[in-house]
Write an enzyme that holds these catalytic residues in place. Structure first.
Site, short mmCIF file in Angstrom:
data_model
loop_
_atom_site.label_atom_id
_atom_site.label_comp_id
_atom_site.label_asym_id
_atom_site.label_seq_id
_atom_site.Cartn_x
_atom_site.Cartn_y
_atom_site.Cartn_z
N HIS A 230 -9.31 -24.31 96.15
CA HIS A 230 -10.48 -24.61 96.98
C HIS A 230 -10.35 -24.16 98.43
O HIS A 230 -10.89 -24.80 99.33
CB HIS A 230 -10.80 -26.11 96.92
CG HIS A 230 -11.30 -26.57 95.59
ND1 HIS A 230 -11.85 -25.74 94.64
CD2 HIS A 230 -11.29 -27.80 95.02
CE1 HIS A 230 -12.17 -26.42 93.57
NE2 HIS A 230 -11.85 -27.68 93.75
N ASP B 40 -12.30 -28.86 82.57
CA ASP B 40 -12.04 -28.37 83.92
C ASP B 40 -12.13 -26.86 83.80
O ASP B 40 -11.19 -26.13 84.09
CB ASP B 40 -10.66 -28.83 84.40
CG ASP B 40 -10.50 -28.60 85.91
OD1 ASP B 40 -9.48 -29.06 86.47
OD2 ASP B 40 -11.38 -27.96 86.50
N HIS C 199 -19.39 -29.85 95.71
CA HIS C 199 -18.46 -30.56 94.83
C HIS C 199 -18.84 -32.03 94.61
O HIS C 199 -17.99 -32.91 94.61
CB HIS C 199 -17.05 -30.48 95.43
CG HIS C 199 -15.97 -30.58 94.41
ND1 HIS C 199 -15.65 -31.76 93.79
CD2 HIS C 199 -15.12 -29.65 93.91
CE1 HIS C 199 -14.66 -31.56 92.95
NE2 HIS C 199 -14.32 -30.28 93.01
N ARG D 29 -9.07 -21.98 91.84
CA ARG D 29 -7.68 -21.62 92.14
C ARG D 29 -7.53 -20.10 92.34
O ARG D 29 -8.22 -19.32 91.68
CB ARG D 29 -6.75 -22.08 91.01
CG ARG D 29 -6.58 -23.58 90.96
CD ARG D 29 -5.86 -24.03 89.72
NE ARG D 29 -5.69 -25.48 89.73
CZ ARG D 29 -6.64 -26.33 89.40
NH1 ARG D 29 -7.84 -25.90 89.04
NH2 ARG D 29 -6.41 -27.63 89.46
N GLU E 53 -19.74 -27.24 89.39
CA GLU E 53 -19.44 -26.40 90.55
C GLU E 53 -19.93 -24.96 90.31
O GLU E 53 -19.22 -24.13 89.75
CB GLU E 53 -17.93 -26.41 90.81
CG GLU E 53 -17.35 -27.81 91.03
CD GLU E 53 -15.84 -27.87 90.84
OE1 GLU E 53 -15.14 -27.03 91.43
OE2 GLU E 53 -15.36 -28.75 90.10
C1 FUC Z 1 -9.30 -28.88 90.25
C2 FUC Z 1 -10.52 -28.07 89.90
C3 FUC Z 1 -11.63 -28.97 89.50
C4 FUC Z 1 -11.90 -29.97 90.61
C5 FUC Z 1 -10.62 -30.72 90.95
C6 FUC Z 1 -10.81 -31.63 92.15
O1 FUC Z 1 -8.83 -29.48 89.10
O2 FUC Z 1 -10.23 -27.19 88.84
O3 FUC Z 1 -12.78 -28.19 89.26
O4 FUC Z 1 -12.34 -29.25 91.74
O5 FUC Z 1 -9.59 -29.82 91.27
#
Ligand code: FUC
Length: 347
Positions: free
Chosen positions: A105, A249, A176, A80, A310
């Site tokens: 992402h 996470d 991922h 993020r 990741e």
């Molecule tokens: C968010 C990221 C996780 C994962 C998810 C799909 O929660 O913090 O690492 O990529 O999306």
């Protein structure tokens, strides 16, 4: 060693191809030109049964949405970015908000949802290339991205990332895949064991944004310096596990580089996975938010169905003073490598 190519159909009118690498031990890795998505990693269990150890859709068209980013190359920037904005040299850039007020992402039409050109380096290597235009998702600078997937006869899968920009920008790619060593996701990862060479993890707030504070893993469910069951953190009695929906996470700062930093192991199948990386950290995500309303690996999706490892620069590094650098200068080359070794072990 062998490489095969097969057309699957189209997404948004673009041809989608599946490429498969196979080594002398019959380990196979299949992937798409769409997002560089890894759809299968077939490895043997202790009885010689070859099964898929990553989560994937049965219908390739489902990758058009792929909210969970199954198997994809993530970028320009993994993780993020707080408030979907950042500054370089006092110039502010505004990104797509695809995770509340934040950018996740790399935004909506990021690397994971783009068509990559694919070439063969040799019988063991696929080379994915993608030209990310200046301003895409709000990021500055044109970037020439190159990602290589190599499967060796020593049962190692190596991902090399290379990025070069024509102006100062930020770059933090990752891969991922959701690993599930039980094979074809027959069980969840609840009983998987994990080892991570890390003494600190990043505290996050309720929006999963790093606060900038490092927490010592000692005496917490985040201490994986010895191989132990993941489930300790899946029944949250610890606030940092609780705020992500009961699990992990989180970003672990790695103690070493390229020396067995991470190990995942499934006692039942005997499958082991060793991950070594040049990246400074790894985000461990235990699919706490996995929706339970679609099919994956031929079965109904469920929480804790897979674990993402990741490897990357710390999330939101551009907005944090004490994290690794994610800025690349004009014509500076970004390089990163992560190696996954597939084993059968008897602990
Ligand atoms: C968010 C990221 C996780 C994962 C998810 C799909 O929660 O913090 O690492 O990529 O999306």
């Amino acid at each position: 060693m062998a490489v095969t190519k097969k057309i699957l159909g189209t997404i948004d009118g673009k041809d989608i191809y599946k490429f498969t690498l196979k080594n002398k031990n019959n380990i196979e890795i299949s992937c798409l030109n769409y997002g560089g998505i890894i759809t299968e990693i077939l490895t043997p269990d202790r009885y010689g049964n070859y099964e898929n150890i990553v989560l994937s859709f049965d219908d390739f068209c489902d990758y058009k949405v792929n909210e969970a980013y199954f198997g994809a190359i993530i970028g320009r920037v993994a993780g993020r970015i707080k408030d979907a904005k950042f500054s370089i040299d006092d110039k502010e850039y505004f990104l797509e908000k695809n995770d509340g007020e934040n950018c996740l992402h790399g935004g909506i039409n990021n690397f994971s949802h783009s068509i990559w050109d694919v070439g063969y380096e040799d019988e063991s290597t696929l080379k994915f290339t993608y030209f990310s235009k200046d301003g895409s998702c709000g990021f500055p600078g044109n970037i020439k991205m190159e990602v290589k997937y190599t499967l060796t006869d020593e049962d190692e899968f190596v991902i090399h990332y290379r990025g070069e920009a024509d102006g100062k920008t930020i770059l933090n790619p990752t891969s991922h895949s959701y690993f599930n060593l039980s094979g074809n996701a027959k069980n969840t990862i609840y009983d998987h064991l994990l080892k991570i060479s890390s003494d600190n993890f990043l505290e996050i707030d309720e929006k999963c944004i790093p606060t900038g504070k490092l927490i010592d893993v000692k005496d917490t469910p985040f201490d994986f310096n010895e191989l132990k069951n993941i489930s300790d953190g899946l029944n949250p009695s610890y606030i940092q596990n609780e705020i992500v929906g009961g699990g992990y996470d989180h970003t672990f700062i790695l103690n070493k580089h390229f020396d067995n930093e991470i190990m995942l192991y499934d006692r039942l199948s005997g499958r082991g996975l060793i991950v070594e990386t040049s990246a400074p950290s790894v985000v461990v995500y235990t699919s706490n938010k996995m929706k339970e309303d679609f099919k994956v690996n031929g079965t109904l999706s469920k929480k804790y169905m897979g674990i993402c490892l990741e490897t990357q620069i710390e999330p939101d590094a551009i907005n944090s003073n004490n994290f690794s650098n994610c800025v690349i200068d004009k014509n500076e080359v970004f390089l990163s490598t992560t190696k996954y070794s597939f084993k059968v072990m008897n602990f």
